[in-house]
Design a protein around this motif. Structure first.
Motif, mmCIF file in Angstrom:
data_model
loop_
_atom_site.group_PDB
_atom_site.id
_atom_site.type_symbol
_atom_site.label_atom_id
_atom_site.label_comp_id
_atom_site.label_asym_id
_atom_site.label_seq_id
_atom_site.Cartn_x
_atom_site.Cartn_y
_atom_site.Cartn_z
ATOM 1 N N ARG A 1 0.774 -0.952 -0.110
ATOM 2 C CA ARG A 1 0.094 0.082 0.024
ATOM 3 C C ARG A 1 1.464 1.431 -0.620
ATOM 4 O O ARG A 1 0.496 2.547 -0.286
ATOM 5 N N GLU A 2 2.091 0.565 0.904
ATOM 6 C CA GLU A 2 2.766 2.068 0.814
ATOM 7 C C GLU A 2 3.880 1.977 -0.720
ATOM 8 O O GLU A 2 4.260 3.173 -0.533
ATOM 9 N N GLY A 3 3.526 1.474 -1.715
ATOM 10 C CA GLY A 3 5.099 1.730 -2.193
ATOM 11 C C GLY A 3 6.023 0.978 -2.462
ATOM 12 O O GLY A 3 7.397 0.824 -2.996
ATOM 13 N N ALA A 4 6.307 -0.172 -0.630
ATOM 14 C CA ALA A 4 7.670 0.131 -0.925
ATOM 15 C C ALA A 4 7.285 -2.044 -0.986
ATOM 16 O O ALA A 4 6.778 -2.174 -1.267
ATOM 17 N N SER A 5 8.742 -1.908 -1.139
ATOM 18 C CA SER A 5 9.021 -3.754 -1.002
ATOM 19 C C SER A 5 8.195 -4.068 -0.062
ATOM 20 O O SER A 5 8.615 -3.985 0.959
ATOM 21 N N PRO A 6 7.822 -5.554 0.073
ATOM 22 C CA PRO A 6 7.011 -5.919 0.698
ATOM 23 C C PRO A 6 8.708 -7.273 2.190
ATOM 24 O O PRO A 6 9.147 -6.715 1.649
ATOM 25 N N PRO A 7 8.570 -6.829 3.728
ATOM 26 C CA PRO A 7 9.563 -7.616 4.609
ATOM 27 C C PRO A 7 9.609 -9.205 3.747
ATOM 28 O O PRO A 7 9.484 -9.936 3.847
ATOM 29 N N ASP A 8 11.468 -8.913 3.412
ATOM 30 C CA ASP A 8 11.811 -10.486 3.723
ATOM 31 C C ASP A 8 10.702 -12.019 4.228
ATOM 32 O O ASP A 8 9.987 -12.898 4.066
ATOM 33 N N ALA A 9 10.801 -10.761 5.367
ATOM 34 C CA ALA A 9 10.252 -12.405 6.405
ATOM 35 C C ALA A 9 8.836 -12.330 6.259
ATOM 36 O O ALA A 9 8.628 -13.801 6.063
ATOM 37 N N ALA A 10 8.236 -11.631 5.689
ATOM 38 C CA ALA A 10 6.252 -11.866 5.761
ATOM 39 C C ALA A 10 6.800 -12.638 4.270
ATOM 40 O O ALA A 10 5.835 -13.674 4.386
ATOM 41 N N VAL A 11 7.293 -12.256 3.525
ATOM 42 C CA VAL A 11 7.206 -13.331 2.134
ATOM 43 C C VAL A 11 6.988 -14.800 2.267
ATOM 44 O O VAL A 11 6.680 -15.486 1.817
ATOM 45 N N ALA A 12 8.379 -15.622 3.110
ATOM 46 C CA ALA A 12 8.881 -16.784 3.107
ATOM 47 C C ALA A 12 7.811 -16.952 4.199
ATOM 48 O O ALA A 12 7.483 -18.186 3.824
ATOM 49 N N ALA A 13 7.113 -16.390 5.294
ATOM 50 C CA ALA A 13 6.351 -17.051 5.998
ATOM 51 C C ALA A 13 5.158 -17.624 5.535
ATOM 52 O O ALA A 13 4.600 -18.390 5.676
ATOM 53 N N LEU A 14 5.227 -16.066 4.537
ATOM 54 C CA LEU A 14 3.521 -16.935 3.260
ATOM 55 C C LEU A 14 4.513 -17.664 2.487
ATOM 56 O O LEU A 14 2.850 -18.749 2.742
ATOM 57 N N ASN A 15 4.642 -17.473 2.533
ATOM 58 C CA ASN A 15 5.411 -19.471 1.404
ATOM 59 C C ASN A 15 5.252 -20.516 1.967
ATOM 60 O O ASN A 15 4.831 -21.851 1.728
#
Length: 181
Positions: A71-85
């Motif tokens: 929403r802020e136009g930033a890259s999501p945290p790597d930890a969030a992407v890893a946890a979702l995967n």
């Protein structure tokens, strides 16, 4: 506390934490939320344990941080992407061939225990939302101290619910206009 549902499933998950209420604090509250999501989510066969609720809370936090970044136009945290995967891999879906009413049909099955299946479904819902072009239109409610997110169907929508936050804002404005000093 009445939880609002009807947004994309990942937003409904983030919205389980309202201003002064968290549906993930008590198994009964989360079971109520799950019961209202039966058309979109396969609920566990038994209420979640404290550890299960904690796992869903952690996943919710990762979904929220990824959504906020997007929403802020930033890259999501790597930890969030890893946890979702990781959650999605915990109970991968597979097609099941069934013979019913004299014909073959396909359905979906999932490996894993109840918690793994629930987390996988929630992670996949988050992936669907995060990859949807509409993710950039997600808004936060303009109601005072409200933290709900929504995907507006109408560009002028300002509140999570016109009946709740919208009414609060209108009443406050009316009071300000008519108060005697």
């Amino acid at each position: 506390m009445e939880l609002l549902i009807g947004e994309p499933l990942a937003l409904d998950l983030v919205n389980t934490r309202a201003r002064d209420f968290d549906a993930l604090d008590a198994p009964g509250d989360f079971q109520t939320w799950l019961a209202r999501q039966t058309d979109r989510l396969t609920a566990p066969s038994a209420p979640l344990t404290a550890a299960g609720l904690a796992a869903v809370r952690r996943l919710r936090g990762h979904v929220e941080s990824a959504l906020n970044a997007v929403r802020e136009g930033a890259s999501p945290p790597d930890a969030a992407v890893a946890a979702l995967n990781e959650a999605a891999r915990g109970a991968p879906p597979y097609r099941v061939l069934e013979w019913r009413d004299g014909t073959f049909r396909t359905g979906m099955g999932r490996d894993g225990d109840d918690l793994a299946r629930l987390l996988a479904q929630l992670a996949e819902a988050a992936a669907d939302l995060l990859t949807d072009p509409a993710v950039g239109r997600i808004r936060g409610c303009e109601g005072p101290q409200c933290r709900m997110l929504f995907l507006p169907a109408h560009p002028r929508r300002r509140w999570c619910s016109p009946e709740l936050c919208g009414n609060r804002v209108r009443v406050a404005r009316y009071y300000q206009r008519h108060k005697t000093t």
